[in-house]
Structures are given as structure tokens and as C-alpha cells.
Design a protein around this motif. Structure first.
Motif, PDB file in Angstrom:
ATOM      1  N   VAL A 260      20.059   6.808  -0.172  1.00  0.00           N
ATOM      2  CA  VAL A 260      20.046   5.913  -1.416  1.00  0.00           C
ATOM      3  C   VAL A 260      19.006   6.092  -2.400  1.00  0.00           C
ATOM      4  O   VAL A 260      19.080   5.691  -3.504  1.00  0.00           O
ATOM      5  CB  VAL A 260      20.191   4.354  -1.046  1.00  0.00           C
ATOM      6  N   TYR A 261      17.767   6.717  -1.774  1.00  0.00           N
ATOM      7  CA  TYR A 261      16.664   6.932  -2.555  1.00  0.00           C
ATOM      8  C   TYR A 261      17.346   7.935  -3.789  1.00  0.00           C
ATOM      9  O   TYR A 261      17.485   9.122  -3.288  1.00  0.00           O
ATOM     10  CB  TYR A 261      15.600   7.464  -1.751  1.00  0.00           C
ATOM     11  N   PRO A 262      16.549   7.586  -5.038  1.00  0.00           N
ATOM     12  CA  PRO A 262      16.844   8.761  -6.015  1.00  0.00           C
ATOM     13  C   PRO A 262      16.022  10.033  -5.890  1.00  0.00           C
ATOM     14  O   PRO A 262      14.856  10.037  -6.311  1.00  0.00           O
ATOM     15  CB  PRO A 262      16.449   7.854  -7.378  1.00  0.00           C
ATOM     16  N   GLN A 263      16.559  11.071  -5.206  1.00  0.00           N
ATOM     17  CA  GLN A 263      15.700  12.251  -4.985  1.00  0.00           C
ATOM     18  C   GLN A 263      15.446  13.105  -5.991  1.00  0.00           C
ATOM     19  O   GLN A 263      16.372  13.295  -6.835  1.00  0.00           O
ATOM     20  CB  GLN A 263      16.437  12.658  -3.810  1.00  0.00           C
ATOM     21  N   SER A 264      14.239  13.788  -6.040  1.00  0.00           N
ATOM     22  CA  SER A 264      13.998  14.562  -7.171  1.00  0.00           C
ATOM     23  C   SER A 264      12.963  15.616  -6.951  1.00  0.00           C
ATOM     24  O   SER A 264      11.846  15.119  -5.735  1.00  0.00           O
ATOM     25  CB  SER A 264      13.561  13.950  -8.500  1.00  0.00           C
ATOM     26  N   GLY A 265      12.762  16.820  -7.153  1.00  0.00           N
ATOM     27  CA  GLY A 265      12.011  17.772  -6.670  1.00  0.00           C
ATOM     28  C   GLY A 265      12.154  18.221  -5.352  1.00  0.00           C
ATOM     29  O   GLY A 265      13.476  18.237  -4.820  1.00  0.00           O
ATOM     30  N   LYS A 266      11.304  19.327  -4.698  1.00  0.00           N
ATOM     31  CA  LYS A 266      11.480  19.867  -3.646  1.00  0.00           C
ATOM     32  C   LYS A 266      11.236  18.892  -2.261  1.00  0.00           C
ATOM     33  O   LYS A 266      12.064  19.422  -1.273  1.00  0.00           O
ATOM     34  CB  LYS A 266      10.473  20.875  -3.541  1.00  0.00           C
ATOM     35  N   ILE A 267      10.775  17.898  -2.354  1.00  0.00           N
ATOM     36  CA  ILE A 267      10.538  16.993  -1.210  1.00  0.00           C
ATOM     37  C   ILE A 267      11.761  15.964  -1.107  1.00  0.00           C
ATOM     38  O   ILE A 267      12.097  15.351  -2.005  1.00  0.00           O
ATOM     39  CB  ILE A 267       9.210  16.294  -1.452  1.00  0.00           C
ATOM     40  N   PHE A 268      12.111  16.105  -0.145  1.00  0.00           N
ATOM     41  CA  PHE A 268      13.078  15.223   0.427  1.00  0.00           C
ATOM     42  C   PHE A 268      12.639  14.014   1.171  1.00  0.00           C
ATOM     43  O   PHE A 268      12.052  14.112   2.345  1.00  0.00           O
ATOM     44  CB  PHE A 268      14.234  15.702   1.202  1.00  0.00           C
ATOM     45  N   TYR A 269      12.891  12.578   0.480  1.00  0.00           N
ATOM     46  CA  TYR A 269      12.320  11.339   1.223  1.00  0.00           C
ATOM     47  C   TYR A 269      13.389  10.725   2.112  1.00  0.00           C
ATOM     48  O   TYR A 269      14.255  10.120   1.412  1.00  0.00           O
ATOM     49  CB  TYR A 269      11.658  10.523   0.253  1.00  0.00           C
ATOM     50  N   ASP A 270      13.103  10.831   3.403  1.00  0.00           N
ATOM     51  CA  ASP A 270      14.195  10.127   4.331  1.00  0.00           C
ATOM     52  C   ASP A 270      13.405   8.745   4.830  1.00  0.00           C
ATOM     53  O   ASP A 270      13.971   8.036   5.712  1.00  0.00           O
ATOM     54  CB  ASP A 270      14.401  10.934   5.317  1.00  0.00           C
ATOM     55  N   LYS A 271      12.382   8.612   4.443  1.00  0.00           N
ATOM     56  CA  LYS A 271      11.541   7.343   4.915  1.00  0.00           C
ATOM     57  C   LYS A 271      10.786   6.731   3.703  1.00  0.00           C
ATOM     58  O   LYS A 271      10.361   7.679   2.761  1.00  0.00           O
ATOM     59  CB  LYS A 271      10.642   7.597   5.953  1.00  0.00           C
ATOM     60  N   ALA A 272      10.575   5.649   3.452  1.00  0.00           N
ATOM     61  CA  ALA A 272       9.819   4.993   2.631  1.00  0.00           C
ATOM     62  C   ALA A 272       8.440   5.008   2.541  1.00  0.00           C
ATOM     63  O   ALA A 272       7.478   4.627   1.787  1.00  0.00           O
ATOM     64  CB  ALA A 272      10.284   3.280   2.272  1.00  0.00           C
ATOM     65  N   HIS A 273       7.867   5.775   3.708  1.00  0.00           N
ATOM     66  CA  HIS A 273       6.340   5.716   4.276  1.00  0.00           C
ATOM     67  C   HIS A 273       5.799   4.255   3.795  1.00  0.00           C
ATOM     68  O   HIS A 273       4.707   4.181   3.457  1.00  0.00           O
ATOM     69  CB  HIS A 273       5.677   6.643   3.071  1.00  0.00           C
ATOM     70  N   ASN A 274       6.537   3.207   4.271  1.00  0.00           N
ATOM     71  CA  ASN A 274       6.070   1.791   4.344  1.00  0.00           C
ATOM     72  C   ASN A 274       7.058   1.046   5.008  1.00  0.00           C
ATOM     73  O   ASN A 274       8.413   0.953   4.714  1.00  0.00           O
ATOM     74  CB  ASN A 274       5.957   1.144   2.982  1.00  0.00           C
TER      75      ASN A 274
END
Length: 357
Positions: A260-274
Motif C-alpha cells: 500500500v505504500y507509494p513505492q518510487s525509486g530503486k528501494i522497496f519499502y516493506d516496513k515503515a521503519h517505525n
């Protein structure tokens, strides 16, 4: 007790979030390599429900000893990872061979793990003044710094300040710990840079060395580049918060942040880091309130604890909760936290509450 009811509510919300998830299968099993789906979350909550009912003080202390012994092993293993070039002896972190990760698969996770370990050693030395706890503190300080993760280190420093104020009558021992921590971190930083740059010819990026990372953070703040602070975590949080509003009722589904996170760029965020934003997005606002409520109750009641092992667990709990603002929950570390949470609940629950029930 109300602890049970809060945990039952969290279990119910985890099930509901899974049933109505944007990816039901992922919510059952968890994101690949993360595995914090329904089965794992039930495991966490059951750990709390079981450990909170332990009555034997001897058994609680044995659990704490077991945790510390494993911490000693991981610290020694981490030192081998950071200071030696032997690839066949220990696994190395791909982005930086100088970064320790112990058995936690990632330096950030290992740093989070070590904040709890060093917190326990801190309290035992302050309260007893015994040399063996001071040596343990030195070992854990080296391990924490070699993780090269700024967030966990800063979390420990903030937690230390709080407990130093609370236990200010032990100011001499606190002063010793401050001196040793600064000296240990400085020495570890100097040796790491010398070995890897001069001896092993390993280039070290500034973002992967705590001393340089802290300087870079100050520079970004001075240049009004707030969104870039914390390796882009601020920007990640700002984009994540609106998702809580969108999935406020029961969340997008356990461990589905990446979907559900609006991904952009090369890094894929699978966690909110919070951890708190992660719960809000994937499990809804009510689950977030319940989780923060149980942590708040333990935090407020924790100031009344008197036994050394309970206070040590309490500082470990506080350090983890602070570090969770810039880190993620992982199967490598979270079970230890939930056991500590359960042990604390077993010590802080009041007599009046039990009588009413």
C-alpha cells in the motif's frame, strides 16, 4: 485483568486485519523474509499472555540469565564479524563488512537487540557496582557500536539519561559508565576505521559509520534537509502517515505495508521503519491505540519497581520502545521484547486490580 483484555483485543484485530487484508495470504504468512503475519503476531501475543502469569522469581531470573548469556555469545560473534577478515568463520553484512549483525541478519536489528542487552548490564552495575557487570557493559558497548546503527545507539543514550536521573544517588557509578561508554565507542570507531581502511582495504561509506552518520545528520538539519535525515526515514514517515487515515479501521493487513505504500525509486519499502506507524497502517488505529496503551501502562507502573532484575528489564523495555520509533519489528528480536513485556506485566500488576477481578 485489563492486560488480558487488551491482548485479546489485539489478537482479534490481527485476525480481522488478516481476513480483510489487501493480500490475505501475505497477512497469514507475512512478507517474504519478514514473516510477521498472523501466525507470528499470535506467537508474540501468546508469549506475553504466558510470561505475564509466571510467579516464580527464580524462573524469571533464569530467563533473564539465558537472555544475557545469548547476548554474550552474540557480542563475541559480532566482534569477530567487525574486526576480523575471516569470511569462512562468520557471515558478513553485504553492504559493509565492518558492520556487526550477530545472528540477527541485519545490523539495525542487531543494534536494536543490543540496546536491550546493554540496558540490563547498565542497571545491574549501577545497582550493585560489581566488576563483572562493568565488564559485561564494556562488551555490550563494543557490540552495540559495531552494529554501526545510529538509531539504537541514540535510543540507548536517551534511555540512559532517563534512568541516570531516576537513580542519581548512584552518580559515581553513572559517571563511570558515561566515561567508559564514550571511551569504548571512540576506541571501537578508531580501530574499525584503521583496520578496514588501512589494513583490509575495505572502503567504508560515511552513512555506515556512526560518528560520520551523526555529523551528516547535523549537517542535513542545518541545511534544512529534514526529509533526508535517518537515511530518508523522515520522508518515509511523512508518506506513511496518510495511509493510517486511509486504512484506519482494521489496517491494510498484517505485513502488507509494501503493498500500500507509494513505492518510487530503486528501494522497496516493506516496513515503515517505525513500529508504531507500521501497526497503524497494517492493523488499524484501534490496534495501535491498544498496543501503545499496554506499553504506556507498563511504562507508568514501571517506575515503582524495586527489584534489580525488574528494573533491568524495565530499562530494556524503555530502550526498545524508544528505538522502535526508527526501527522495525523483526522475528530476530521482537520475541525477546514480548517476553520482557510479559515479565514486566507480571511484576507491575497491582494487588487492587487482582482483588477486583
Amino acid at each position: 485483568t485489563y492486560y488480558d483484555y487488551i491482548l485479546y483485543f489485539l489478537i482479534a484485530m490481527a485476525v480481522i486485519a488478516t481476513v480483510f487484508s489487501v493480500d490475505v495470504r501475505k497477512s497469514f504468512l507475512g512478507e517474504q523474509y519478514r514473516y510477521e503475519g498472523l501466525f507470528t503476531m499470535l506467537h508474540y501475543y501468546l508469549l506475553v499472555l504466558n510470561t505475564k502469569n509466571l510467579k516464580s522469581e527464580k524462573y524469571k531470573k533464569n530467563l533473564l540469565k539465558c537472555f544475557v548469556y545469548i547476548g554474550i555469545f552474540q557480542s563475541l560473534y559480532a566482534i569477530l564479524q567487525s574486526f576480523t577478515p575471516f569470511m569462512y568463520m562468520v557471515s558478513k553484512f553485504s553492504n559493509g563488512p565492518h558492520m556487526a549483525m550477530g545472528l540477527c541478519s541485519n545490523p539495525n536489528f542487531f543494534g536494536l537487540y543490543m540496546t536491550m542487552q546493554i540496558s540490563i548490564a547498565t542497571i545491574y552495575f549501577i545497582k550493585t557496582g560489581k566488576i563483572r557487570y562493568l565488564l559485561l557493559y564494556i562488551l555490550f558497548s563494543i557490540a552495540l557500536y559495531t552494529a554501526s546503527s545510529s538509531g539504537p545507539l541514540l535510543a540507548y543514550v536517551l534511555s540512559f539519561i532517563l534512568f541516570a536521573i531516576l537513580m542519581r544517588k548512584y552518580y559515581k557509578r553513572i559517571a563511570i559508565l558515561i566515561f567508559i561508554f564514550i571511551f569504548t565507542c571512540y576506541t571501537a570507531d578508531t580501530v574499525l576505521k584503521y583496520l578496514h581502511i588501512r589494513v583490509y582495504n575495505n572502503p567504508i561509506s560515511d552513512r555506515y559509520v556512526i560518528s560520520n552518520d551523526l555529523k551528516d545528520t547535523v549537517t542535513k538539519i542545518e541545511n534544512d534537509e529534514i526529509k533526508k535525515v535517518g537515511s530518508g526515514r523522515i520522508n518515509l514517515w511523512l508518506k506513511s502517515v496518510p495511509l493510517i487515515k486511509e486504512y484506519w479501521l482494521y489496517g491494510s493487513g498484517l505485513d502488507t505495508f509494501g503493498d500500500v505504500y507509494p513505492q518510487s525509486g530503486k528501494i522497496f519499502y516493506d516496513k515503515a521503519h517505525n513500529v508504531y506507524i507500521q501497526i497503524g497502517v497494517t492493523n488499524g488505529i484501534f490496534a495501535l491505540v491498544a498496543y501503545m496503551l499496554i506499553c504506556l501502562i507498563v511504562f507508568l507502573k514501571g517506575f515503582k519497581l524495586e527489584k534489580n532484575y525488574s528494573i533491568a528489564l524495565f530499562m530494556a523495555f524503555v530502550s526498545y520502545c524508544i528505538a522502535a520509533f526508527a526501527n522495525i519489528s523483526t522475528i530476530d528480536v521482537a520475541p525477546c521484547f514480548y517476553i520482557i513485556l510479559g515479565l514486566l506485566i507480571s511484576d507491575v500488576k497491582g494487588k487492587s486490580l487482582n482483588k477486583k477481578n
